[in-house]
Design a protein around this motif. Sequence first.
Motif, PDB file in Angstrom:
ATOM      1  N   LEU A  26       0.716  -1.338  -0.092  1.00 13.22           N
ATOM      2  CA  LEU A  26      -0.014   0.095   0.054  1.00 13.22           C
ATOM      3  C   LEU A  26       0.963   1.289  -0.026  1.00 13.22           C
ATOM      4  CD1 LEU A  26      -3.122  -0.662   2.354  1.00 13.22           C
ATOM      5  CD2 LEU A  26      -3.217  -0.215  -0.192  1.00 13.22           C
ATOM      6  N   GLU A  27       2.030   1.281   0.801  1.00 13.08           N
ATOM      7  CA  GLU A  27       3.067   2.364   0.577  1.00 13.08           C
ATOM      8  C   GLU A  27       3.569   2.676  -0.648  1.00 13.08           C
ATOM      9  OE1 GLU A  27       4.145   2.579   5.546  1.00 13.08           O
ATOM     10  OE2 GLU A  27       5.000   0.943   4.034  1.00 13.08           O
ATOM     11  N   LYS A  28       3.808   1.511  -1.363  1.00 16.04           N
ATOM     12  CA  LYS A  28       4.383   1.644  -2.576  1.00 16.04           C
ATOM     13  C   LYS A  28       3.397   2.176  -3.643  1.00 16.04           C
ATOM     14  CE  LYS A  28       7.961  -2.112  -2.232  1.00 16.04           C
ATOM     15  NZ  LYS A  28       8.031  -3.319  -2.381  1.00 16.04           N
ATOM     16  N   LEU A  29       2.115   1.612  -3.309  1.00 16.20           N
ATOM     17  CA  LEU A  29       1.147   2.247  -4.165  1.00 16.20           C
ATOM     18  C   LEU A  29       1.013   3.727  -3.978  1.00 16.20           C
ATOM     19  CD1 LEU A  29      -0.887   1.322  -6.222  1.00 16.20           C
ATOM     20  CD2 LEU A  29      -2.572   1.239  -4.321  1.00 16.20           C
ATOM     21  N   GLY A  30       0.827   3.962  -2.721  1.00 10.10           N
ATOM     22  CA  GLY A  30       0.725   5.514  -2.162  1.00 10.10           C
ATOM     23  C   GLY A  30       1.594   6.465  -2.915  1.00 10.10           C
ATOM     24  N   ASP A  31       3.114   5.743  -2.904  1.00  8.37           N
ATOM     25  CA  ASP A  31       4.192   6.667  -3.519  1.00  8.37           C
ATOM     26  C   ASP A  31       4.028   6.750  -5.025  1.00  8.37           C
ATOM     27  OD1 ASP A  31       5.279   6.776  -1.201  1.00  8.37           O
ATOM     28  OD2 ASP A  31       6.931   5.674  -1.416  1.00  8.37           O
ATOM     29  N   ALA A  32       3.422   5.579  -5.610  1.00  8.07           N
ATOM     30  CA  ALA A  32       3.203   5.595  -7.258  1.00  8.07           C
ATOM     31  C   ALA A  32       2.255   6.462  -7.593  1.00  8.07           C
ATOM     32  CB  ALA A  32       3.035   4.387  -7.655  1.00  8.07           C
ATOM     33  N   SER A  33       1.168   6.782  -6.695  1.00 10.01           N
ATOM     34  CA  SER A  33       0.233   7.348  -7.223  1.00 10.01           C
ATOM     35  C   SER A  33       0.440   8.917  -6.704  1.00 10.01           C
ATOM     36  CB  SER A  33      -1.246   7.205  -6.351  1.00 10.01           C
ATOM     37  OG  SER A  33      -0.969   6.617  -5.133  1.00 10.01           O
ATOM     38  N   ILE A  34       1.432   9.335  -6.163  1.00 12.53           N
ATOM     39  CA  ILE A  34       1.789  10.888  -6.183  1.00 12.53           C
ATOM     40  C   ILE A  34       2.912  11.397  -6.788  1.00 12.53           C
ATOM     41  CG2 ILE A  34       3.258  10.810  -4.031  1.00 12.53           C
ATOM     42  CD1 ILE A  34       1.366  12.687  -2.658  1.00 12.53           C
ATOM     43  N   ILE A  35       3.818  10.523  -7.337  1.00 12.31           N
ATOM     44  CA  ILE A  35       4.940  10.825  -8.159  1.00 12.31           C
ATOM     45  C   ILE A  35       4.101  11.065  -9.568  1.00 12.31           C
ATOM     46  CG2 ILE A  35       7.070  10.111  -9.243  1.00 12.31           C
ATOM     47  CD1 ILE A  35       7.461   8.347  -6.787  1.00 12.31           C
ATOM     48  N   PRO A  36       4.446  12.487 -10.155  1.00 12.58           N
ATOM     49  CA  PRO A  36       3.520  12.664 -11.248  1.00 12.58           C
ATOM     50  C   PRO A  36       3.884  11.904 -12.320  1.00 12.58           C
ATOM     51  CG  PRO A  36       4.900  14.735 -10.437  1.00 12.58           C
ATOM     52  CD  PRO A  36       5.254  13.453  -9.684  1.00 12.58           C
ATOM     53  N   GLN A  37       5.026  11.353 -12.706  1.00  6.56           N
ATOM     54  CA  GLN A  37       5.306  10.343 -13.772  1.00  6.56           C
ATOM     55  C   GLN A  37       4.126   9.218 -13.747  1.00  6.56           C
ATOM     56  OE1 GLN A  37       7.341  12.031 -11.957  1.00  6.56           O
ATOM     57  NE2 GLN A  37       9.091  12.589 -13.323  1.00  6.56           N
ATOM     58  N   THR A  38       4.097   8.542 -12.621  1.00  7.77           N
ATOM     59  CA  THR A  38       3.266   7.620 -12.541  1.00  7.77           C
ATOM     60  C   THR A  38       1.807   7.910 -11.998  1.00  7.77           C
ATOM     61  OG1 THR A  38       4.354   7.126 -10.454  1.00  7.77           O
ATOM     62  CG2 THR A  38       4.725   5.550 -12.193  1.00  7.77           C
ATOM     63  N   GLY A  39       1.970   9.036 -11.369  1.00  8.53           N
ATOM     64  CA  GLY A  39       0.639   9.502 -10.517  1.00  8.53           C
ATOM     65  C   GLY A  39      -0.288   9.877 -11.499  1.00  8.53           C
ATOM     66  N   LEU A  40       0.019  10.449 -12.696  1.00  6.79           N
ATOM     67  CA  LEU A  40      -0.843  11.242 -13.647  1.00  6.79           C
ATOM     68  C   LEU A  40      -1.574  10.125 -14.333  1.00  6.79           C
ATOM     69  CD1 LEU A  40       1.006  14.351 -14.742  1.00  6.79           C
ATOM     70  CD2 LEU A  40      -1.151  14.239 -13.421  1.00  6.79           C
ATOM     71  N   PRO A  41      -0.999   9.333 -14.857  1.00  5.13           N
ATOM     72  CA  PRO A  41      -1.594   8.169 -15.523  1.00  5.13           C
ATOM     73  C   PRO A  41      -2.621   7.275 -14.595  1.00  5.13           C
ATOM     74  CG  PRO A  41       0.601   7.948 -16.185  1.00  5.13           C
ATOM     75  CD  PRO A  41       0.415   8.972 -15.158  1.00  5.13           C
ATOM     76  N   ILE A  42      -2.147   7.203 -13.504  1.00  3.28           N
ATOM     77  CA  ILE A  42      -2.931   6.324 -12.326  1.00  3.28           C
ATOM     78  C   ILE A  42      -4.259   7.286 -12.191  1.00  3.28           C
ATOM     79  CG2 ILE A  42      -3.120   5.686  -9.992  1.00  3.28           C
ATOM     80  CD1 ILE A  42      -0.254   4.866  -9.856  1.00  3.28           C
ATOM     81  N   ALA A  43      -4.114   8.413 -12.068  1.00  2.06           N
ATOM     82  CA  ALA A  43      -5.232   9.454 -11.678  1.00  2.06           C
ATOM     83  C   ALA A  43      -6.288   9.401 -12.839  1.00  2.06           C
ATOM     84  CB  ALA A  43      -4.887  10.873 -11.672  1.00  2.06           C
ATOM     85  N   PHE A  44      -5.875   9.403 -14.091  1.00  6.24           N
ATOM     86  CA  PHE A  44      -6.534   9.422 -15.447  1.00  6.24           C
ATOM     87  C   PHE A  44      -7.307   7.920 -15.122  1.00  6.24           C
ATOM     88  CE2 PHE A  44      -4.138  12.635 -17.560  1.00  6.24           C
ATOM     89  CZ  PHE A  44      -5.416  13.327 -17.864  1.00  6.24           C
ATOM     90  N   PHE A  45      -6.719   6.830 -15.161  1.00  4.72           N
ATOM     91  CA  PHE A  45      -7.237   5.693 -14.795  1.00  4.72           C
ATOM     92  C   PHE A  45      -8.569   5.479 -13.938  1.00  4.72           C
ATOM     93  CE2 PHE A  45      -7.611   1.423 -13.017  1.00  4.72           C
ATOM     94  CZ  PHE A  45      -7.948   0.688 -14.071  1.00  4.72           C
TER      95      PHE A  45
END
Lengths: 565, 74
Positions: free
Chosen positions: A192-211
């Motif tokens: 969950l913490e890794k997922l948390g980091d991934a969804s806040i770093i813009p490079q991975t976070g923006l695609p995740i946000a769109f999804f």
Amino acid sequence: MKILLMGNPNVGKSVIFSRLTGAHVISSNYPGTTIGFTKGKIWIEGKEAELIDVPGIYRLEPFSKADEVAVKMLEEGDLIINVVDATNLERSLYLTMQLLEKGIPMIMALNMWDEVKHKGIQLDLKKLQSFFKIPIIPTVAVAGEGIKDLVLRIKDAVPYKIHHHTDEKRWADIGKIIKEAQIITHRHHTFLEKLGDASIIPQTGLPIAFFILFFSFALIRFVGEFLIQYIMDPFFYRFYGPLISKLVNIPFPAGVMHDILIGKSSNFIESLGLLTTGFYVPFGMVLPYVFSFYLILSFLEDFGYLPRLAVLTDNLMHRLGLHGFAVISIILGLGCNVPGALSTRILETRREKFIASTLLCISVPCMAQTAVIIGLVGKYGLRYVFLVYAILLTIGILVGMILDRILKGGSPEIFMEIPPYHIPHFGTLAKKLGMRIKEFLNEAVPLVLLGVLLINVLTILGFMDFIGTIAGPIITRIWGLPQQVVPAMLIGFLRKDVAVGMLGPLHLSVKQLVIASTVLTVYFPCVATFFILLKELGFIDMLKASCIMISVALLVGGVINFLWI
Amino acid sequence: MISLAEMKVNETGVIVSLAEGDQFQSKMNSLNIRIGKKLKKVSNSILKGPVVIEMDNTQVAIGFGMAQKIFLEL
């Protein structure tokens, strides 16, 4: 006796509040869910006491309106239940120190006790207890653990007054306590913490946000349509409709009463009868979408996703004179503009509140309105529903950019805690969903019925034709809409869903439906939102905001009308 | 000594100074961002968006302008 529930934002005060009082209050996994204060009653040793859920603060020097509310409450409190995040003790203790300096009797709830071990933290309760000479009770509020102890120990609360300290001295004292009572061991990041980091770093976070956004909207529509198609429509058309028309036909086979009660058409949207349209709109059309929207929203809230979205959109929001937190107001507004408008309280400046509220009214349709737009416009293809949304989004961005240029001052920068992801607690989630649906029904049903009744009475009195004739020419010329749309705009002040529903019997073209749905969103807020904003913004600012809305509605309706061939 | 804004992702540093300004300092203080605290940068900003740091098990998003006013020793 007045008992205050105080503590940092997002430590679970509201969950403890609802556990203690049995009352239902909204709690989520992001700072700032409680912006006003909620009162409840609890019984201690056979005596009734008032419990107040105070908005979360980090320190007693206020930064926003919500903070001010909290600090003011302190003057009235006889006892404080200080809720502390056990996984973040050091920071929580600062407020604890400040509160102790006030000399009010206090007990401490060491909440999120279950998370402590997972995070590699060891806390020595006894040592903690020896520093603070007040009762300290470990709790897991979402699961209800420790709540009983908390109530039992309230009577043991004593004032443990410490001297007024400087900032530095306070932190030094806290440092000492932490050093003795807490050991943190290093451990690896959990999934969950890794997922948390991934969804806040813009490079991975923006695609995740769109999804996530795309998937959420798809799911909201899927669940909403499923409920309508397989539950609501069969109920209304096969069971309720025939039954109600039989019942009404016995005393009123025809005439005014018949028409007011069930209308002339067998179509539930077009009949405009009190017992047909009046119930079909809130229950048959809107409720399924309200249910599915809040189901998804509540999950995202409790999971802790929204603050991350706020960080990712902060940049864009700054161009509109806001900061990232405003995205939470907008998302709440997509459910209902009222909580959206209330949540702007957490924004720091008057300028931000003004821009956020204006944009909320102009380009955020509530779920009730969306449901009816999907019902009416969606018949011609979902792309037209998307078109309405795309137009609203464009208007929002343009108006925001213009307001940001015109209004003096800048927007403060984002500065917020990002809570860790939590798997939502099912019971809490279900309770929250139930509460929101109840709130919707309590508010919507009477207003929808009143709206439908007004339509009937005003039509019979000839008032609808009258204002149609007066305002009609402008609307026909600028927006290309028939003058019968004028009454819908009038009713739109009461409920937007009924207003969009009134377009049904007019048999408009797709172009007209798109224009009408758009302007019905933009031109003015509904009465519930209007009065909240009047209170929040004040008369002058609300007047300005209203002028902007009406001008934008006139302009946008006209532009679509002339561009669409 | 570099500012938080200039730090690279995943770098760890100790705060050595905060820019002047009572309001700014007190705001930082409220979330336990003070001289002597150790923090890790989790996310860099894009187009001057906010940066995210991790400290004592908590993450905090800090606007770019504020991040330029926090100085650390790596």
